[in-house]
Design a protein around this motif. Sequence first.
Motif, mmCIF file in Angstrom:
data_model
loop_
_atom_site.group_PDB
_atom_site.id
_atom_site.type_symbol
_atom_site.label_atom_id
_atom_site.label_comp_id
_atom_site.label_asym_id
_atom_site.label_seq_id
_atom_site.Cartn_x
_atom_site.Cartn_y
_atom_site.Cartn_z
ATOM 1 N N VAL A 147 116.294 -106.370 5.710
ATOM 2 C CA VAL A 147 115.775 -106.230 7.064
ATOM 3 C C VAL A 147 116.947 -106.106 8.021
ATOM 4 N N ARG A 148 116.950 -105.029 8.777
ATOM 5 C CA ARG A 148 118.020 -104.795 9.754
ATOM 6 C C ARG A 148 117.540 -105.279 11.121
ATOM 7 N N SER A 166 122.825 -102.907 20.410
ATOM 8 C CA SER A 166 122.042 -102.768 19.178
ATOM 9 C C SER A 166 120.717 -102.094 19.530
ATOM 10 N N LEU A 167 120.722 -100.765 19.442
ATOM 11 C CA LEU A 167 119.620 -99.947 19.961
ATOM 12 C C LEU A 167 119.334 -98.818 18.990
ATOM 13 N N LEU A 168 118.056 -98.579 18.698
ATOM 14 C CA LEU A 168 117.683 -97.550 17.730
ATOM 15 C C LEU A 168 116.440 -96.813 18.197
ATOM 16 N N VAL A 169 116.439 -95.485 18.034
ATOM 17 C CA VAL A 169 115.280 -94.643 18.334
ATOM 18 C C VAL A 169 114.829 -93.980 17.034
ATOM 19 N N LEU A 170 113.540 -94.076 16.724
ATOM 20 C CA LEU A 170 112.966 -93.448 15.528
ATOM 21 C C LEU A 170 112.077 -92.284 15.943
ATOM 22 N N GLU A 171 112.229 -91.143 15.277
ATOM 23 C CA GLU A 171 111.489 -89.923 15.631
ATOM 24 C C GLU A 171 111.032 -89.217 14.357
ATOM 25 N N ARG A 172 109.738 -88.877 14.275
ATOM 26 C CA ARG A 172 109.216 -88.258 13.057
ATOM 27 C C ARG A 172 109.540 -86.768 12.961
ATOM 28 N N GLU A 173 109.798 -86.095 14.085
ATOM 29 C CA GLU A 173 110.133 -84.670 14.050
ATOM 30 C C GLU A 173 111.585 -84.481 13.621
ATOM 31 N N HIS A 174 111.917 -83.217 13.331
ATOM 32 C CA HIS A 174 113.268 -82.897 12.865
ATOM 33 C C HIS A 174 114.300 -82.995 13.985
ATOM 34 N N LEU A 175 113.862 -82.776 15.222
ATOM 35 C CA LEU A 175 114.761 -82.800 16.373
ATOM 36 C C LEU A 175 114.175 -83.679 17.467
ATOM 37 N N ARG A 209 107.142 -107.916 15.800
ATOM 38 C CA ARG A 209 108.079 -106.812 16.080
ATOM 39 C C ARG A 209 108.880 -106.401 14.848
ATOM 40 N N THR A 210 108.265 -106.553 13.673
ATOM 41 C CA THR A 210 108.823 -105.986 12.449
ATOM 42 C C THR A 210 108.305 -104.556 12.322
ATOM 43 N N VAL A 211 109.211 -103.616 12.213
ATOM 44 C CA VAL A 211 108.868 -102.193 12.161
ATOM 45 C C VAL A 211 109.247 -101.643 10.785
ATOM 46 N N THR A 212 108.271 -101.033 10.113
ATOM 47 C CA THR A 212 108.496 -100.439 8.796
ATOM 48 C C THR A 212 108.405 -98.931 8.916
ATOM 49 N N CYS A 213 109.385 -98.225 8.377
ATOM 50 C CA CYS A 213 109.406 -96.764 8.471
ATOM 51 C C CYS A 213 109.952 -96.171 7.177
ATOM 52 N N ARG A 262 116.697 -91.789 4.022
ATOM 53 C CA ARG A 262 117.035 -93.214 3.945
ATOM 54 C C ARG A 262 116.020 -94.037 3.169
ATOM 55 N N GLY A 263 114.916 -93.428 2.767
ATOM 56 C CA GLY A 263 113.892 -94.174 2.053
ATOM 57 C C GLY A 263 113.147 -95.135 2.961
ATOM 58 N N LEU A 264 112.683 -96.245 2.394
ATOM 59 C CA LEU A 264 111.946 -97.245 3.158
ATOM 60 C C LEU A 264 112.921 -98.151 3.899
ATOM 61 N N GLN A 265 112.668 -98.335 5.216
ATOM 62 C CA GLN A 265 113.511 -99.214 6.027
ATOM 63 C C GLN A 265 112.622 -100.207 6.771
ATOM 64 N N ILE A 266 113.140 -101.415 6.956
ATOM 65 C CA ILE A 266 112.433 -102.445 7.715
ATOM 66 C C ILE A 266 113.379 -102.976 8.791
ATOM 67 N N PHE A 267 112.873 -103.002 10.023
ATOM 68 C CA PHE A 267 113.666 -103.482 11.149
ATOM 69 C C PHE A 267 112.953 -104.664 11.794
ATOM 70 N N ARG A 268 113.726 -105.616 12.287
ATOM 71 C CA ARG A 268 113.202 -106.711 13.104
ATOM 72 C C ARG A 268 113.841 -106.544 14.488
#
Length: 419
Positions: free
Chosen positions: A4-5, A32-41, A96-100, A105-111
């Motif tokens: 878990v990151r 410590s900031l991350l944006v997740l996006e399902r599209e290619h761009l 606020r656990t986010v699974t993507c 990168r395969g399966l990732q889990i963020f807290r």
Amino acid sequence: MNDVRHVDVLVIGAGPAGLAAAIAAREDGIESLLVLEREHLPGGILRQCIHNGFGLHRFKEELTGPEYAQRDIDRARGMGIEIQTDTTVLSVAEDRTVTCVSAARGLQIFRAGAVVLAMGCRERPRGALGTPGTRCAGIYSAGTAQRFVNLEGYMPGKRVVILGSGDIGLIMARRMTLQGAKVLACVELMPFSSGLNRNIVQCLNDYDIPLYLSHTVVDIRGRERLSSVSVARVDAHRRPIPGTEIEFECDTLLLSVGLIPENELSEGAGVMLSPATSGAEVDDTLQTSVPGIFACGNVLHVHDLVDHVSSESFRAGHAAAAYARGDLPSGKTWAVRDGEGVRGTVPQRIRKGSAQEVHLMFRPAGVYRGAACVVTCGDREIARKRAPIFTPGEMAVISLKPDVVAALDADVTVHMERI
């Protein structure tokens, strides 16, 4: 077991809302900031909106959709904000656990210390309309047709009828005409357009495309491919009137019949949704009913201008940063209610003791000429805004000054008043 990151602020969606929220969080010192996006761009829906008219409020100049998006993309990259594209978020939990998951990168889990929901919205499909007829090819949502034409280089058809007068439908009436198609009609169920007036003028009137108000499609015909549609007038109860049918021979029907906030992740996180907006219920910091989860942009409520999306999302990003640092006060709230002529006011709650300016946004329930929007707290009026016209196609905004917010002592109601 996946590691878990931990991140301070995690933003879901890299469209205009997500980018603005991330930029605001970084401006507030969140490293410590991350944006997740399902599209290619990154860029969201703006990538396919190649027409101009964006940025007039925010940048004081007229930009195309890709130009507007690129400014925030460049700014985010310049600030070193990490954006993971091609990444699908599977779930958001109340803690606020986010699974993507992604191919790279395969399966990732963020807290996350705070989560900002900025997934945007989707179009209402044909199945939601209950329109009778055959299930033939040639029927598209207006946004799908826009993607085909502007990003992928395909023409959906040559003779077009558009059902619904939302902004995407109006813009596609012009776009299809410019690409050589014949747009026969734009058909609207309501007695007024649901799009911006400037789009009616620039996209229909300038190209002699007729707008049929108080009409709807009552039949769809075609075997392999669409061959015609029947359009009829509707009465005051929106029921088709027999004998008023008009038949249009066409090979394409575009649907511009409303947008729905993309809230599956919100529901999974236990976020309370508003029946009026179909988005989350939020307070004046744009925090949802689940502490530490914020919502902004079209996933919160469908906007008409991207400039409003950005300004709202900057506020959400600042609030998320404050929550992640432990600096965002919590407590009881006053309710914000829809009164006569008002639909879907956001935010739905204002924190007691708050002393910051609050922007109340809503859609008028009808067309109001020479009217005023009035805000009351208990029995007293606390704000009033007059305008030559209020229409459902344009978001109305009325602001409460900090001293007014600090003095609230009861729930708030927003209503229209004819003058």
